[in-house]
Write a protein that holds these residues in place. Structure first.
Motif, PDB file in Angstrom:
ATOM      1  N   THR A  14       4.591 -22.788 -38.527  1.00 24.12           N
ATOM      2  CA  THR A  14       5.261 -21.525 -38.871  1.00 24.12           C
ATOM      3  C   THR A  14       5.815 -20.806 -37.637  1.00 24.12           C
ATOM      4  O   THR A  14       7.013 -20.507 -37.552  1.00 24.12           O
ATOM      5  N   GLU A  34       4.845 -31.693 -32.230  1.00 27.94           N
ATOM      6  CA  GLU A  34       4.056 -31.492 -33.456  1.00 27.94           C
ATOM      7  C   GLU A  34       3.161 -32.714 -33.673  1.00 27.94           C
ATOM      8  O   GLU A  34       3.638 -33.841 -33.661  1.00 27.94           O
ATOM      9  N   HIS A  40       4.121 -29.788 -43.059  1.00 28.13           N
ATOM     10  CA  HIS A  40       3.076 -30.631 -43.656  1.00 28.13           C
ATOM     11  C   HIS A  40       2.067 -29.756 -44.398  1.00 28.13           C
ATOM     12  O   HIS A  40       2.199 -28.520 -44.393  1.00 28.13           O
ATOM     13  N   SER A  44      -1.498 -24.352 -41.977  1.00 31.07           N
ATOM     14  CA  SER A  44      -1.549 -23.049 -42.656  1.00 31.07           C
ATOM     15  C   SER A  44      -0.283 -22.713 -43.429  1.00 31.07           C
ATOM     16  O   SER A  44      -0.199 -21.630 -44.004  1.00 31.07           O
ATOM     17  N   HIS A  45       0.715 -23.599 -43.412  1.00 29.42           N
ATOM     18  CA  HIS A  45       1.998 -23.194 -44.005  1.00 29.42           C
ATOM     19  C   HIS A  45       2.319 -23.847 -45.344  1.00 29.42           C
ATOM     20  O   HIS A  45       3.386 -23.600 -45.905  1.00 29.42           O
ATOM     21  N   ARG A  50       5.100 -17.394 -49.831  1.00 29.84           N
ATOM     22  CA  ARG A  50       4.235 -16.433 -49.153  1.00 29.84           C
ATOM     23  C   ARG A  50       4.679 -15.022 -49.516  1.00 29.84           C
ATOM     24  O   ARG A  50       5.874 -14.738 -49.569  1.00 29.84           O
ATOM     25  N   LEU A  51       3.707 -14.129 -49.725  1.00 28.40           N
ATOM     26  CA  LEU A  51       4.024 -12.723 -50.010  1.00 28.40           C
ATOM     27  C   LEU A  51       4.614 -12.057 -48.777  1.00 28.40           C
ATOM     28  O   LEU A  51       4.203 -12.355 -47.650  1.00 28.40           O
ATOM     29  N   VAL A 174      -0.454 -32.849 -28.369  1.00 29.85           N
ATOM     30  CA  VAL A 174      -0.667 -32.378 -26.994  1.00 29.85           C
ATOM     31  C   VAL A 174      -2.165 -32.419 -26.708  1.00 29.85           C
ATOM     32  O   VAL A 174      -2.967 -31.872 -27.472  1.00 29.85           O
ATOM     33  N   CYS A 320      -5.714 -25.101 -47.783  1.00 30.14           N
ATOM     34  CA  CYS A 320      -4.881 -24.555 -46.710  1.00 30.14           C
ATOM     35  C   CYS A 320      -5.848 -23.904 -45.715  1.00 30.14           C
ATOM     36  O   CYS A 320      -6.993 -23.630 -46.074  1.00 30.14           O
ATOM     37  N   LYS A 353       4.777 -13.883 -43.163  1.00 29.72           N
ATOM     38  CA  LYS A 353       5.890 -12.939 -43.321  1.00 29.72           C
ATOM     39  C   LYS A 353       6.425 -12.453 -41.974  1.00 29.72           C
ATOM     40  O   LYS A 353       7.557 -12.002 -41.874  1.00 29.72           O
TER      41      LYS A 353
HETATM   42  C1  LIG Z   1      -3.714 -20.182 -48.733  1.00 28.26           C
HETATM   43  C2  LIG Z   1      -2.893 -19.357 -47.798  1.00 28.26           C
HETATM   44  C3  LIG Z   1      -2.130 -18.312 -48.300  1.00 28.26           C
HETATM   45  C4  LIG Z   1      -1.387 -17.509 -47.438  1.00 28.26           C
HETATM   46  N1  LIG Z   1      -0.624 -16.503 -47.956  1.00 28.26           N
HETATM   47  C5  LIG Z   1       0.128 -15.739 -47.130  1.00 28.26           C
HETATM   48  C6  LIG Z   1       1.005 -14.755 -47.664  1.00 28.26           C
HETATM   49  O1  LIG Z   1       1.108 -14.590 -48.888  1.00 28.26           O
HETATM   50  N2  LIG Z   1       1.749 -14.024 -46.793  1.00 28.26           N
HETATM   51  C7  LIG Z   1       1.684 -14.205 -45.440  1.00 28.26           C
HETATM   52  O2  LIG Z   1       2.381 -13.498 -44.710  1.00 28.26           O
HETATM   53  N3  LIG Z   1       0.868 -15.152 -44.905  1.00 28.26           N
HETATM   54  C8  LIG Z   1       0.104 -15.916 -45.716  1.00 28.26           C
HETATM   55  N4  LIG Z   1      -0.694 -16.899 -45.205  1.00 28.26           N
HETATM   56  C9  LIG Z   1      -0.828 -17.021 -43.745  1.00 28.26           C
HETATM   57  C10 LIG Z   1       0.271 -17.805 -43.075  1.00 28.26           C
HETATM   58  O3  LIG Z   1       0.664 -18.912 -43.839  1.00 28.26           O
HETATM   59  C11 LIG Z   1      -0.243 -18.213 -41.695  1.00 28.26           C
HETATM   60  O4  LIG Z   1      -0.651 -17.033 -41.008  1.00 28.26           O
HETATM   61  C12 LIG Z   1       0.807 -18.925 -40.870  1.00 28.26           C
HETATM   62  O5  LIG Z   1       1.303 -20.045 -41.566  1.00 28.26           O
HETATM   63  C13 LIG Z   1       0.188 -19.368 -39.537  1.00 28.26           C
HETATM   64  O6  LIG Z   1       1.168 -20.022 -38.768  1.00 28.26           O
HETATM   65  P1  LIG Z   1       0.772 -20.906 -37.494  1.00 28.26           P
HETATM   66  O7  LIG Z   1       2.053 -21.291 -36.853  1.00 28.26           O
HETATM   67  O8  LIG Z   1      -0.260 -20.191 -36.700  1.00 28.26           O
HETATM   68  O9  LIG Z   1       0.045 -22.197 -38.105  1.00 28.26           O
HETATM   69  P2  LIG Z   1       0.715 -23.544 -38.692  1.00 28.26           P
HETATM   70  O10 LIG Z   1       1.875 -23.215 -39.546  1.00 28.26           O
HETATM   71  O11 LIG Z   1      -0.374 -24.345 -39.287  1.00 28.26           O
HETATM   72  O12 LIG Z   1       1.283 -24.264 -37.399  1.00 28.26           O
HETATM   73  C14 LIG Z   1       0.472 -24.772 -36.356  1.00 28.26           C
HETATM   74  C15 LIG Z   1       1.044 -26.134 -36.010  1.00 28.26           C
HETATM   75  O13 LIG Z   1       0.558 -26.585 -34.756  1.00 28.26           O
HETATM   76  C16 LIG Z   1       0.380 -27.996 -34.846  1.00 28.26           C
HETATM   77  N5  LIG Z   1      -0.527 -28.397 -33.759  1.00 28.26           N
HETATM   78  C17 LIG Z   1      -1.776 -27.947 -33.547  1.00 28.26           C
HETATM   79  N6  LIG Z   1      -2.309 -28.500 -32.442  1.00 28.26           N
HETATM   80  C18 LIG Z   1      -1.369 -29.322 -31.932  1.00 28.26           C
HETATM   81  C19 LIG Z   1      -1.334 -30.175 -30.798  1.00 28.26           C
HETATM   82  N7  LIG Z   1      -2.375 -30.280 -29.969  1.00 28.26           N
HETATM   83  N8  LIG Z   1      -0.212 -30.890 -30.564  1.00 28.26           N
HETATM   84  C20 LIG Z   1       0.860 -30.790 -31.401  1.00 28.26           C
HETATM   85  N9  LIG Z   1       0.866 -30.001 -32.509  1.00 28.26           N
HETATM   86  C21 LIG Z   1      -0.232 -29.270 -32.765  1.00 28.26           C
HETATM   87  C22 LIG Z   1      -0.200 -28.163 -36.239  1.00 28.26           C
HETATM   88  O14 LIG Z   1      -0.125 -29.489 -36.695  1.00 28.26           O
HETATM   89  C23 LIG Z   1       0.659 -27.194 -37.032  1.00 28.26           C
HETATM   90  O15 LIG Z   1       1.829 -27.814 -37.537  1.00 28.26           O
HETATM   91  C24 LIG Z   1      -1.420 -17.742 -46.044  1.00 28.26           C
HETATM   92  C25 LIG Z   1      -2.168 -18.813 -45.537  1.00 28.26           C
HETATM   93  C26 LIG Z   1      -2.884 -19.626 -46.399  1.00 28.26           C
HETATM   94  C27 LIG Z   1      -3.684 -20.765 -45.838  1.00 28.26           C
END
Ligand SMILES: Cc1cc2nc3c(=O)[nH]c(=O)nc-3n(C[C@H](O)[C@H](O)[C@H](O)COP(=O)(O)OP(=O)(O)OC[C@H]3O[C@@H](n4cnc5c(N)ncnc54)[C@H](O)[C@@H]3O)c2cc1C
Length: 382
Positions: A14, A34, A40, A44-45, A50-51, A174, A320, A353
């Motif tokens: 995300t 990635e 995928h 968390s995505h 998503r709201l 990584v 998730c 969001k």
């Molecule tokens: C069930 C659920 C419902 C939700 N509902 C809402 C909602 O309604 N509204 C809202 O605003 N938010 C919502 N969220 C929260 C939101 O989806 C997350 O806060 C957001 O997706 C987090 O983004 P991120 O980039 O931190 O994580 P991710 O999107 O998971 O991205 C992290 C990425 O890093 C990669 N990665 C990790 N380590 C390595 C490495 N060493 N080398 C290469 N790649 C790596 C992972 O594979 C992954 O693709 C919800 C979450 C969940 C689980």
């Protein structure tokens, strides 16, 4: 093969996708690494939607960032000609004096956001699916709220980054990074080594593995999303009902969104809902993805109690991950050991969001070492 970049982003989820888009738009030569395929279901995505809302009960300090996030999503839609935001509005239900509803009212009041106090009985008449909500509860309606198509948002950020010259590498994990005495950063993956001037760490549930010695207080939890088949399916379609949130003493918060048209998404079929209460603490590399009866109960209890007419067949259940901080505020900052490294993590189940503004903030921090956006309350050790 090229191994030197201006910016390397660790994690193309995300926040990494949004950062890639903003950095590439500022003329940076960007590499996104990635560990899985791009977009995928293991982080968390996943899960279709998503709201998004402005009257933020979590804390009013988020509102200025939300206003900017809305602008940036609109800008992405404008530039791509694609719709990612659906303004369905959101209905909130809670007992009299409920803290979640009070927080919603406070943010709306402080920032002059549209928020209607509704008569609960009238609302239940208009939307009979909420027949189990007690008549003496409060009801609010926020018109400038709705949902984002999650995977499509990421696709547009990543495609935009590619079109602006970014390189994306999937299935490359990584394992280590190090800054040299000259300030260059060497990033080692399970396949190769790269060099960059600026490093962005957006590793979601895997953040603890890549933060380079920072002891961030992160707890990863396993969450469940469900899709059900309501009796009167048509009344639950987008356009016929709003998003909703029910504040429940035991579960914390139940939430859901209308059924999407099939042309909006190829994701699961049915009426989506979830429970915001933290699930079991897990290690992101060893998550049990099998679904138990207890998992199903996390959302079915809501249907049974508050929305009995929607308590039909289960059409899909997905896991998730949340990455939670102790106070559920995000962490976005420069790395304490290096001004050339920025990181964003701990989005605590409510970060999606904000992705459009987090991408902008990360680009500001990486390139200028500072941002004019108000993120003081999200700094490391906030
Ligand atoms: C069930 C659920 C419902 C939700 N509902 C809402 C909602 O309604 N509204 C809202 O605003 N938010 C919502 N969220 C929260 C939101 O989806 C997350 O806060 C957001 O997706 C987090 O983004 P991120 O980039 O931190 O994580 P991710 O999107 O998971 O991205 C992290 C990425 O890093 C990669 N990665 C990790 N380590 C390595 C490495 N060493 N080398 C290469 N790649 C790596 C992972 O594979 C992954 O693709 C919800 C979450 C969940 C689980």
């Amino acid at each position: 093969m090229q191994h030197t970049y201006d910016c390397i982003i660790v994690g193309g989820g995300t926040m990494g996708a949004a950062a890639a888009y903003h950095l590439a738009a500022r003329g940076q030569k960007v590499l996104v690494l990635e560990q899985f395929d791009f977009i995928h279901a293991l982080g968390s995505h996943g899960g279709q939607s998503r709201l998004i809302r402005k009257a933020y009960f979590e804390h009013p300090d988020y509102v200025p960032l939300l206003l900017r996030a809305y602008e940036n999503w609109a800008d992405l839609e404008h530039k791509t000609g694609q719709q990612v935001y659906f303004q369905s509005g959101i209905l909130y239900f809670g007992a009299q004096g409920d803290t979640l509803l009070n927080g919603t009212k406070l943010s709306a009041q402080l920032y002059n956001l549209p928020l209607e106090v509704r008569n609960t009985v009238e609302s239940k008449r208009q939307y009979p699916m909420f027949s189990g909500v007690p008549d003496d509860w409060e009801c609010l309606f926020e018109p400038e709220a709705g949902f984002l198509l999650a995977e499509k948002c990421m696709r547009l950020h990543l495609q935009g980054a590619i079109q602006l010259g970014a390189t994306l590498k999937a299935r490359e994990k990584v394992v280590e990074w190090q800054e040299s005495s000259t300030g260059n950063i060497q990033v080692t993956t399970d396949k190769a080594t790269y060099t960059c001037a600026k490093l962005v760490l957006t590793a979601g549930a895997w953040s603890a593995q890549v933060l380079g010695g920072i002891a961030a207080p992160l707890k990863v939890t396993r969450q469940i999303l469900g899709w059900a088949q309501p009796a009167d399916y048509q009344s639950y379609m987008n356009g016929r009902m709003p998003c909703w949130a029910i504040s429940d003493a035991e579960a914390g918060l139940y939430y859901g969104m209308p059924i999407l048209q099939h042309e909006d998404t190829a994701g699961p079929l049915g009426f989506k809902l979830g429970c915001h209460k933290h699930g079991a603490v897990v290690d992101a590399d060893h998550v049990d993805r099998s679904i138990s009866a207890a998992d199903e109960w996390t959302f079915r209890r809501c249907l049974e109690q508050y929305m009995p007419a929607a308590n039909g067949e289960t059409l899909s259940i997905k896991t998730c991950l949340y990455t939670n901080t102790p106070d559920e505020n995000f962490i976005i900052d420069l790395h304490p050991a290096s001004k050339n490294v920025v990181f964003a993590c701990g989005f605590s189940g409510h970060g999606f969001k904000f992705a459009s503004v987090v991408g902008e903030v990360l680009a500001d921090l990486a390139l200028d070492g500072a941002t004019s956006l108000p993120i003081g309350f999200l700094r490391f050790n906030h």
